[in-house]
Motif scaffolding. Structure first.
Motif: not given
Length: 530
Positions: A312-339
């Motif tokens: 199950l997700p950890s606190s560190a996983d959530v913090e990494f998510c929150l460190s990503l500055t781009q809401y959306e990127s690239g193809s804007m689907d499930k292949a998007a990186n750093f989104s």
């Protein structure tokens, strides 16, 4: 007793949000493609006579779409809601609803002028009476027919474009299950052919705004059904959880000792019947879910595919998510990186932000972990844990919004998968809402999360206290330095005064000043100190 009392309240309160309003399900409304029911307060369409709204043409976005859906004119959800209606109520001011009979989120009162802010709380922070009331509300919603909404059981073509309406009644709870199924179902292409790579609420930018609206409408339905205007959905904080700690009979249902795939007979939910869970059957018949019962609620938490979801997700996983500055990127689907969206949804690795089709993490991890009804997207809302889970996902979205304070144009205006552009209307809601309307802080929508309130910035704690702590640690040195400085000042002052007297005594009388001003003396002394 509580459930019986709530049932007595039912017909005193009317619903105001959902899919097809009962008043717009007639052949006349469908053939005229108009959904502008009268508001009971004055009997006029959309409450026009009271200035609440008016019946207007639906204006669709013309922004280009992404390449993921290569068809046009084959799916009723395209250019929503134009296949069914091209005129709906457009409400003014703080009014909302399919007939402008309700208030916008965050407002209440007869004229919708009173602001309010409700707080969603951790389910484990609820008192026993509060928790029992929540469970009773769920049960009431499950067994109460929606007074204002029906669900279509056929496509527009199967209804002969309105000439032969096909609609069924549905319970308040199952109405939302049906909506989640309908927004994520496959496209029916005829002759048992389907297109699977389509979803109007997942795998693209609209995932978070769509589910935010879904929860708000569900919350609003319960408030109206029960008369409890302060009701809010509790959340389950699953960070660092080692197991499903809400999966007990005290909360959302424990495991059945005789069959681990079923819920305990002592649970509120063991007798629940699920709907809209047989996607392959519907596809083969080229039919829609009609809301009929399809068996008991299934759940076997932890006995899932651990290769796909190791934990199950950890606190560190959530913090990494929150460190990503781009809401959306690239193809804007499930292949998007750093989104941020794709990582929180669970299609990208929560340690790197790189899309990984072999893993299901974050939001997706909870669905896989439950190993039952909740693990298949279309029917997942049958499990009431869905609500607790998505409330917490929404709170992470809210943290990101507060951290970066994005303008609305951060949400993609164009080239997102079908249904996900900023100005696209969200399927299958009537009244109409755009994706971009919910890319704003929850406070602007009238709600907050208890744990985010506790973590609001505190100027003293965050800025002043650290300096005071540093000063406390070095205060002995500061005192020592002050004492030494005082001694040196006194010594230098004495020496300076002595030197000045000697020099004055050595000057010829005619060159000595008649009087040294007191101010001049202090200036000299100050310079000597420097």
């Amino acid at each position: 007793m509580l459930l019986a009392a709530l049932s007595c309240l039912l017909w005193s309160f009317r619903s105001s949000a959902g899919h097809f309003p009962r008043a717009c399900a007639s052949s006349k409304s469908l053939m005229e493609k108009e959904c502008c029911p009268p508001w009971a307060g004055d009997g006029s369409p959309c409450g026009r006579l009271s200035g609440r709204g008016s019946c207007q043409d639906v204006v669709l976005s013309t922004a280009p779409l992404g390449p993921q859906f290569p068809f046009t004119g084959v799916d009723d959800r395209e250019s929503w809601p134009s296949i069914f209606y091209n005129r709906t109520c457009q409400c003014f001011g703080n009014f909302m609803g399919f007939n402008c009979g309700s208030c916008k989120f965050g407002f209440r009162g007869p004229d919708c002028t009173e602001r309010r802010l409700l707080v969603r709380r951790n389910i484990f922070d609820l008192s026993v009476p509060e928790k029992n009331k929540f469970l009773a509300y769920l049960t009431l919603a499950k067994h109460t027919t929606s007074p204002d909404y029906v669900i279509p059981t056929g496509t527009s073509a199967q209804m002969n474009h309105g000439a032969t309406p096909l609609f069924n009644d549905v319970s308040v709870y199952d109405l939302f299950v049906w909506m989640h199924y309908y927004v994520s179902r496959d496209t029916l292409l005829g002759d048992s052919e389907v297109w699977r790579d389509i979803d109007f609420a997942h795998e693209a930018p609209g995932f978070l705004p769509w589910h935010r609206l879904f929860l708000l409408l569900w919350e609003q339905e319960i408030q109206k059904l029960t008369g409890d205007e302060n009701f809010t959905i509790p959340y389950w904080d699953w960070r660092d959880a080692e197991n499903c700690d809400v999966c007990t009979d005290e909360y959302m249902g424990g495991r059945n000792p005789a069959n681990p795939n079923l819920l305990s007979p002592a649970s509120f939910f063991s007798s629940w019947q699920i709907v809209c869970s047989r996607l392959e059957e519907y596809n083969s018949r080229q039919a829609l879910c009609n809301g009929t019962s399809e068996g008991p609620l299934l759940r076997n938490p932890g006995n899932h595919d651990k290769a796909r979801t190791p934990r199950l997700p950890s606190s560190a996983d959530v913090e990494f998510c929150l460190s990503l500055t781009q809401y959306e990127s690239g193809s804007m689907d499930k292949a998007a990186n750093f989104s941020f969206r794709n990582t929180l949804e669970g299609f990208a690795n929560p340690l790197t932000g790189i899309a990984d089709a072999s893993q299901s993490s974050m939001h997706n991890a909870l669905h896989i972990y439950m190993n039952g009804t909740m693990s298949q997207v279309p029917g997942s809302a049958n499990d009431p844990i869905f609500l607790l889970h998505h409330a917490f996902v929404d709170s992470i979205f809210e943290q990101w919004l507060r951290k970066y304070r994005p303008l609305q144009d951060v949400y993609p205006e164009a080239n997102a998968p079908i249904g996900h552009n900023r100005e696209s209307y969200m399927v299958p809601f009537i009244p109409l809402y755009r994706n971009g309307d919910f890319f704003i802080s929850s406070k602007d929508l009238g709600y907050d999360y208890s744990y985010l309130q506790e973590s609001e910035p505190d100027i003293f704690q965050d800025y002043i206290k650290p300096y005071l702590e540093q000063a406390r640690r070095i205060w002995p040195w500061l005192i020592g330095a002050a004492v030494v400085g005082s001694v040196l000042t006194a010594v230098l002052g004495g020496l300076t005064s002595l030197l000045c007297r000697r020099k004055r005594n050595q000057l010829p009388e005619e060159k000595q000043p008649l009087l040294m001003e007191k101010e001049d003396y202090h200036n000299l002394l100050y310079q000597s100190h420097l």
